[in-house]
Design a protein around this motif. Structure first.
Motif, PDB file in Angstrom:
ATOM      1  N   PRO A 116       0.830  -1.219   0.000  1.00 55.10           N
ATOM      2  CA  PRO A 116       0.000   0.000   0.000  1.00 55.10           C
ATOM      3  C   PRO A 116       0.861   1.263   0.000  1.00 55.10           C
ATOM      4  CG  PRO A 116      -0.783  -1.570   1.640  1.00 55.10           C
ATOM      5  CD  PRO A 116       0.549  -2.075   1.167  1.00 55.10           C
ATOM      6  N   GLN A 117       0.452   2.232  -0.803  1.00 58.12           N
ATOM      7  CA  GLN A 117       1.128   3.530  -0.807  1.00 58.12           C
ATOM      8  C   GLN A 117       0.728   4.270   0.460  1.00 58.12           C
ATOM      9  OE1 GLN A 117      -0.563   4.719  -4.553  1.00 58.12           O
ATOM     10  NE2 GLN A 117       1.335   4.351  -5.655  1.00 58.12           N
ATOM     11  N   ASP A 118       1.723   4.624   1.266  1.00 62.93           N
ATOM     12  CA  ASP A 118       1.439   5.218   2.577  1.00 62.93           C
ATOM     13  C   ASP A 118       1.887   6.669   2.708  1.00 62.93           C
ATOM     14  OD1 ASP A 118       4.134   4.748   2.463  1.00 62.93           O
ATOM     15  OD2 ASP A 118       4.278   3.784   4.433  1.00 62.93           O
ATOM     16  N   THR A 119       2.320   7.267   1.613  1.00 66.91           N
ATOM     17  CA  THR A 119       2.782   8.658   1.643  1.00 66.91           C
ATOM     18  C   THR A 119       2.120   9.457   0.526  1.00 66.91           C
ATOM     19  OG1 THR A 119       4.933   7.969   2.518  1.00 66.91           O
ATOM     20  CG2 THR A 119       4.810  10.161   1.541  1.00 66.91           C
ATOM     21  N   SER A 171       2.150  11.046   5.837  1.00 63.94           N
ATOM     22  CA  SER A 171       1.525   9.726   5.826  1.00 63.94           C
ATOM     23  C   SER A 171       0.133   9.788   6.451  1.00 63.94           C
ATOM     24  CB  SER A 171       2.393   8.719   6.597  1.00 63.94           C
ATOM     25  OG  SER A 171       2.562   9.129   7.937  1.00 63.94           O
ATOM     26  N   ASP A 172      -0.242  10.960   6.942  1.00 61.88           N
ATOM     27  CA  ASP A 172      -1.570  11.196   7.520  1.00 61.88           C
ATOM     28  C   ASP A 172      -2.448  11.820   6.440  1.00 61.88           C
ATOM     29  OD1 ASP A 172      -3.836  12.058   8.900  1.00 61.88           O
ATOM     30  OD2 ASP A 172      -2.709  12.549  10.717  1.00 61.88           O
ATOM     31  N   VAL A 216       5.210   4.744  -1.812  1.00 61.20           N
ATOM     32  CA  VAL A 216       5.516   3.890  -0.667  1.00 61.20           C
ATOM     33  C   VAL A 216       6.718   4.489   0.057  1.00 61.20           C
ATOM     34  CG1 VAL A 216       6.254   1.597   0.071  1.00 61.20           C
ATOM     35  CG2 VAL A 216       4.609   1.839  -1.792  1.00 61.20           C
ATOM     36  N   SER A 217       6.612   4.654   1.356  1.00 61.01           N
ATOM     37  CA  SER A 217       7.700   5.242   2.129  1.00 61.01           C
ATOM     38  C   SER A 217       8.914   4.328   2.128  1.00 61.01           C
ATOM     39  CB  SER A 217       7.248   5.492   3.568  1.00 61.01           C
ATOM     40  OG  SER A 217       6.992   4.259   4.223  1.00 61.01           O
ATOM     41  N   ALA A 237       8.507   1.414   4.645  1.00 58.49           N
ATOM     42  CA  ALA A 237       7.630   0.328   4.205  1.00 58.49           C
ATOM     43  C   ALA A 237       8.263  -0.472   3.078  1.00 58.49           C
ATOM     44  CB  ALA A 237       6.275   0.892   3.757  1.00 58.49           C
ATOM     45  N   ALA A 275      -5.194   6.489  -2.107  1.00 56.81           N
ATOM     46  CA  ALA A 275      -3.932   5.903  -2.548  1.00 56.81           C
ATOM     47  C   ALA A 275      -4.160   4.531  -3.157  1.00 56.81           C
ATOM     48  CB  ALA A 275      -2.967   5.799  -1.367  1.00 56.81           C
ATOM     49  N   THR A 305      -1.521   1.013  -4.706  1.00 60.32           N
ATOM     50  CA  THR A 305      -0.439   0.125  -4.272  1.00 60.32           C
ATOM     51  C   THR A 305       0.704   0.191  -5.271  1.00 60.32           C
ATOM     52  OG1 THR A 305      -1.373  -1.767  -5.469  1.00 60.32           O
ATOM     53  CG2 THR A 305      -2.038  -1.485  -3.155  1.00 60.32           C
TER      54      THR A 305
END
Length: 226
Positions: free
Chosen positions: A38-41, A112-113, A137-138, A141, A209, A211
């Motif tokens: 998952p893309q987290d940024t 990331s929020d 993706v960070s 991660a 977001a 992936t």
């Protein structure tokens, strides 16, 4: 569900016996493992564009909007805010003389929020427009996924080496050389020229977001042993 596949339909396995200088009991293999992460940024580019009769007036307008955007963002937790590109350029008429100056200034939001970033972008929309949204993706991660995939890919490399050595009539193998490389498949998704209703009461901007596929490739050669 983790993905695990050989680099080719035949598991990229070959016996190197074409050159007389190479040992005939050497086996080359390449195995690749991949997983969707998952893309987290998110990075949101806010911008303001305008024009003025001279460069000085243009600079004042751009700096005014950038300063106001940074003031709004000041103190917002979990969102990194910094200045982006700042450009000024003259436009000339048919006679070659400058008729107007055009410029653009940017402020970048990174976090990331997603919820906090969405609300902040909406608050800033009375001063700046949303230019683009990029997800990724960070590094943390990506590294975590890469370490897990490397373990699986190495185990698959060893399993294939043993199976192929036995298929050629050998009892086992020893590793001669091996390399482990981490890469990325699908890149971050970017949405250009997004917008929201202006003003201080603008609602949050929708951020969704996706992936990215993180891959690890293990390749090398083994010496088949009786």
């Amino acid at each position: 569900m983790p993905l695990l596949w050989p680099a080719s339909a035949d598991a990229a396995v070959s016996v190197e016996n074409a050159a007389l200088s190479e040992p005939t009991d050497e086996l080359s293999l390449s195995v690749q493992a991949g997983e969707k992460v998952p893309q987290d940024t998110v990075i949101v580019t806010m911008f303001y564009e305008t024009q003025a009769k001279n460069a000085s007036s243009l600079g004042d307008l751009l700096n005014l909007h950038a300063a106001e955007a940074l003031r709004i963002a000041k103190g917002v937790a979990n969102v990194s805010v910094h200045s982006g590109e700042f450009t000024e350029s003259p436009a000339t008429g048919r006679d070659g003389r400058i008729t107007v100056w055009r410029g653009r200034t940017e402020v970048m939001l990174e976090s990331s929020d997603f919820a906090a970033t969405s609300k902040l972008a909406a608050r800033m929309s009375g001063t700046m427009q949303i230019g683009s949204v990029t997800f990724s993706v960070s590094p943390q991660a990506r590294n975590a996924a890469g370490e897990e995939l490397a373990t699986r890919a190495i185990a698959s490399f060893r399993k294939q080496a043993q199976a192929n050595a036995q298929a050629f009539g050998y009892g086992g193998y020893v590793v001669r050389k091996v390399s482990v490389n981490t890469g990325a498949g699908d890149g971050g998704r970017q949405f250009a020229e997004l917008s929201s209703a202006g003003g201080n009461d603008a609602g949050p901007v929708g951020l969704q977001a996706g992936t990215e596929t993180v891959t690890v490739q293990v390749s090398g050669s083994v010496r088949m042993m009786h």
